[in-house]
Write a protein that holds these residues in place. Sequence first.
Motif, PDB file in Angstrom:
ATOM      1  N   LEU A  47     -38.462  -9.733 -16.421  1.00  0.00           N
ATOM      2  CA  LEU A  47     -37.035  -9.975 -16.623  1.00  0.00           C
ATOM      3  C   LEU A  47     -36.241  -9.529 -15.402  1.00  0.00           C
ATOM      4  CD1 LEU A  47     -36.556  -8.801 -20.346  1.00  0.00           C
ATOM      5  CD2 LEU A  47     -36.579 -11.145 -19.484  1.00  0.00           C
ATOM      6  N   GLY A  48     -36.648  -8.413 -14.822  1.00  0.00           N
ATOM      7  CA  GLY A  48     -35.951  -7.938 -13.626  1.00  0.00           C
ATOM      8  C   GLY A  48     -36.211  -8.784 -12.408  1.00  0.00           C
ATOM      9  N   LEU A  49     -37.438  -9.273 -12.249  1.00  0.00           N
ATOM     10  CA  LEU A  49     -37.771 -10.081 -11.073  1.00  0.00           C
ATOM     11  C   LEU A  49     -36.922 -11.346 -11.006  1.00  0.00           C
ATOM     12  CD1 LEU A  49     -41.682  -9.797 -11.020  1.00  0.00           C
ATOM     13  CD2 LEU A  49     -40.041  -8.677  -9.500  1.00  0.00           C
ATOM     14  N   ALA A  50     -36.508 -11.844 -12.160  1.00  0.00           N
ATOM     15  CA  ALA A  50     -35.690 -13.062 -12.178  1.00  0.00           C
ATOM     16  C   ALA A  50     -34.357 -12.855 -11.469  1.00  0.00           C
ATOM     17  CB  ALA A  50     -35.455 -13.505 -13.620  1.00  0.00           C
ATOM     18  N   THR A  51     -33.903 -11.608 -11.369  1.00  0.00           N
ATOM     19  CA  THR A  51     -32.612 -11.368 -10.718  1.00  0.00           C
ATOM     20  C   THR A  51     -32.646 -11.683  -9.228  1.00  0.00           C
ATOM     21  OG1 THR A  51     -33.172  -9.027 -10.311  1.00  0.00           O
ATOM     22  CG2 THR A  51     -32.048  -9.549 -12.378  1.00  0.00           C
ATOM     23  N   TYR A  52     -33.815 -11.648  -8.617  1.00  0.00           N
ATOM     24  CA  TYR A  52     -33.905 -11.982  -7.197  1.00  0.00           C
ATOM     25  C   TYR A  52     -33.705 -13.479  -6.958  1.00  0.00           C
ATOM     26  CZ  TYR A  52     -35.707  -7.264  -6.506  1.00  0.00           C
ATOM     27  OH  TYR A  52     -35.842  -5.894  -6.469  1.00  0.00           O
ATOM     28  N   LEU A  56     -28.695  -8.085 -25.696  1.00  0.00           N
ATOM     29  CA  LEU A  56     -28.090  -6.757 -25.589  1.00  0.00           C
ATOM     30  C   LEU A  56     -28.217  -6.144 -24.207  1.00  0.00           C
ATOM     31  CD1 LEU A  56     -29.492  -5.250 -28.938  1.00  0.00           C
ATOM     32  CD2 LEU A  56     -27.179  -6.125 -28.553  1.00  0.00           C
ATOM     33  N   PHE A  57     -29.025  -6.759 -23.357  1.00  0.00           N
ATOM     34  CA  PHE A  57     -29.411  -6.119 -22.101  1.00  0.00           C
ATOM     35  C   PHE A  57     -28.624  -6.664 -20.912  1.00  0.00           C
ATOM     36  CE2 PHE A  57     -33.240  -6.210 -24.808  1.00  0.00           C
ATOM     37  CZ  PHE A  57     -33.412  -4.834 -24.983  1.00  0.00           C
ATOM     38  N   GLU A  58     -28.246  -5.752 -20.028  1.00  0.00           N
ATOM     39  CA  GLU A  58     -27.693  -6.099 -18.725  1.00  0.00           C
ATOM     40  C   GLU A  58     -28.833  -5.972 -17.716  1.00  0.00           C
ATOM     41  OE1 GLU A  58     -24.694  -7.229 -18.103  1.00  0.00           O
ATOM     42  OE2 GLU A  58     -24.009  -7.014 -20.178  1.00  0.00           O
ATOM     43  N   VAL A  59     -29.329  -7.102 -17.236  1.00  0.00           N
ATOM     44  CA  VAL A  59     -30.479  -7.110 -16.337  1.00  0.00           C
ATOM     45  C   VAL A  59     -29.961  -7.187 -14.907  1.00  0.00           C
ATOM     46  CG1 VAL A  59     -32.685  -8.197 -15.794  1.00  0.00           C
ATOM     47  CG2 VAL A  59     -31.741  -8.367 -18.113  1.00  0.00           C
ATOM     48  N   GLY A  60     -30.363  -6.217 -14.085  1.00  0.00           N
ATOM     49  CA  GLY A  60     -29.798  -6.228 -12.737  1.00  0.00           C
ATOM     50  C   GLY A  60     -30.604  -5.432 -11.736  1.00  0.00           C
ATOM     51  N   ARG A  61     -30.005  -5.286 -10.566  1.00  0.00           N
ATOM     52  CA  ARG A  61     -30.588  -4.531  -9.461  1.00  0.00           C
ATOM     53  C   ARG A  61     -29.691  -3.351  -9.131  1.00  0.00           C
ATOM     54  NH1 ARG A  61     -30.572  -9.744  -5.871  1.00  0.00           N
ATOM     55  NH2 ARG A  61     -28.782  -9.978  -7.261  1.00  0.00           N
ATOM     56  N   PRO A 107     -39.153  -4.408   2.635  1.00  0.00           N
ATOM     57  CA  PRO A 107     -38.849  -5.810   2.305  1.00  0.00           C
ATOM     58  C   PRO A 107     -37.372  -6.165   2.429  1.00  0.00           C
ATOM     59  CG  PRO A 107     -39.184  -4.522   0.313  1.00  0.00           C
ATOM     60  CD  PRO A 107     -39.496  -3.609   1.460  1.00  0.00           C
ATOM     61  N   ASP A 108     -36.506  -5.158   2.631  1.00  0.00           N
ATOM     62  CA  ASP A 108     -35.070  -5.389   2.798  1.00  0.00           C
ATOM     63  C   ASP A 108     -34.486  -6.137   1.599  1.00  0.00           C
ATOM     64  OD1 ASP A 108     -32.611  -5.215   4.019  1.00  0.00           O
ATOM     65  OD2 ASP A 108     -32.850  -7.093   5.117  1.00  0.00           O
ATOM     66  N   ILE A 109     -34.791  -5.645   0.396  1.00  0.00           N
ATOM     67  CA  ILE A 109     -34.217  -6.182  -0.838  1.00  0.00           C
ATOM     68  C   ILE A 109     -33.702  -5.011  -1.668  1.00  0.00           C
ATOM     69  CG2 ILE A 109     -35.657  -8.247  -0.926  1.00  0.00           C
ATOM     70  CD1 ILE A 109     -37.507  -6.817  -2.826  1.00  0.00           C
ATOM     71  N   LEU A 110     -32.868  -5.322  -2.644  1.00  0.00           N
ATOM     72  CA  LEU A 110     -32.296  -4.277  -3.485  1.00  0.00           C
ATOM     73  C   LEU A 110     -33.341  -3.714  -4.440  1.00  0.00           C
ATOM     74  CD1 LEU A 110     -28.816  -5.821  -4.387  1.00  0.00           C
ATOM     75  CD2 LEU A 110     -29.332  -4.069  -2.668  1.00  0.00           C
ATOM     76  N   LEU A 142     -40.846  -1.884  -6.676  1.00  0.00           N
ATOM     77  CA  LEU A 142     -39.455  -2.307  -6.559  1.00  0.00           C
ATOM     78  C   LEU A 142     -38.490  -1.319  -7.202  1.00  0.00           C
ATOM     79  CD1 LEU A 142     -39.762  -6.156  -7.207  1.00  0.00           C
ATOM     80  CD2 LEU A 142     -39.467  -4.968  -5.031  1.00  0.00           C
ATOM     81  N   SER A 143     -38.971  -0.500  -8.123  1.00  0.00           N
ATOM     82  CA  SER A 143     -38.100   0.515  -8.729  1.00  0.00           C
ATOM     83  C   SER A 143     -37.768   1.637  -7.741  1.00  0.00           C
ATOM     84  CB  SER A 143     -38.765   1.115  -9.965  1.00  0.00           C
ATOM     85  OG  SER A 143     -39.866   1.938  -9.602  1.00  0.00           O
TER      86      SER A 143
END
Length: 480
Positions: A205-210, A219-224, A237-240, A295-296
């Motif tokens: 679910l988190g990877l989709a934010t990229y 109910l969830f706010e999925v983000g970086r 990798p210079d990503i959030l 990534l975390s």
Amino acid sequence: MSTAERDSTSSPVGTLEPDRLLEGVIYGLFGLYLFLVLVAHATDAILAWQLSVAAVVLGAALGTRLAVGTDESRTHRWAAILSVFGIAVVVAGLLYQTSSPGFGIGSSRVLGIGLAFVVLLSYVLVVTDARRYTVGQWAVVGCFAVIVGVYLAHTLAFVPSSPQSRWPVWAATVMGTSLFVLPRLVPGRVFLRVLSAFAAVVVALGLATYAVGDYTLWLFEVGRYTPSSPSVPGFDPDILTLQSIFPNPNGLGLLSFAGFVAAVVELHRSLDERRPIGTPVAAILAVTCGIGLFLSNARAAMLAAAVATAIYAAYAVGDRKLVPIAVATTVLGVFGLIAAMALEVVGVSATGRFELWAASLSAIGDGPLLFGHGSGPASTVIEPYLPGDGAPTPHNSYLVVLIQTGLVGGIAYVGLVAGSIVARTVDYREVDVAMLALAVGWAIHQFFESYTLFDWSVGAVLATAAVGYLVFGRRTEPRP
């Protein structure tokens, strides 16, 4: 094959169908409970007392199954079933009462707290049929009772309308369920499979934010996490940083760590059993959780995963005799790393943890030494010992417990975690190595984070369950 042979094999299968249906229901309840834990941690949709009631449902399910499966007389079975339902109803009533100020047990708070302690301890003993406990398991019960008793006693310092006067009841219920109920209710292998699947889904679910950016899913706010970027020496990798459904990346880190270790264990077992479907599935789950862990940018979770994986790898590539060596080597290696960081021998930042630990030790030394400063936030206790404004947490679970409960509660807590690990490491010929590795990983992780087993967060539930499986679960690896 003849018709007679086919008929003879079909009858036992038919008799197993009710058992399989019951197992499916129990596993479904466990999966739902773990989902509720995630929801409670990531959102405000599930309150702590509601999650505690869900935990009691699992306890009632275990107690009923143990009562029905007993070899005693029908009268004894019904007495056991009624006892289970009776204590479950009493605990659920207590939890419902704590949704508003007070325990609802007369006007005397001391009497109410005493009765709450008796009810909570009776709950874990009745639903798990404690008559068959070993000496080591009773020692765990003792540690649990001390921790619960000290936290409940400290609620007297708060007014009844404050959540601080009631939260230990919720924490004790969830901790007791994770420690005593889950290992007896759900097989360790099922626990690890569900854990790895949940972690992989949250990472996905988190990877989709990229690709699509931050988004809302039910109910969830999925983000970086915008303030930082994950990196390791030689690779940026210079990503959030990814936080997925959690309020901060550390939540994703600890879930990914647990899911990664669980998936690696399942991958090894699938390869050993030559399962053509299970092997690639476990590999995919392991890779997904590993990506989420990186990534975390949660360094403590990465270290915990490395420790747990190293211990299990020693068993997988060698034999059981290597397990105690692996446990001792990895733990000593972690403390060596901490010493090297303190002496600035290695270029790894402690992100201010040494200052926080020093302030925590000063607060502990200034007392109250035996029973601590109380169950309020540890951050407010160590604030006067830190320069500048703000009240950051100690970032060490053991120090948090020592601050709140003093030497009495702290010794019980360390005895529960470290004592269980040491005892089962000594018993390396019989221990479930996967759970031992996971428990050691959680013990290391708690050295750098402020959550404790006496809570209802994702980390608290999973870490407590790992200790519970270590002490009360059954070994799942084949004997050599």
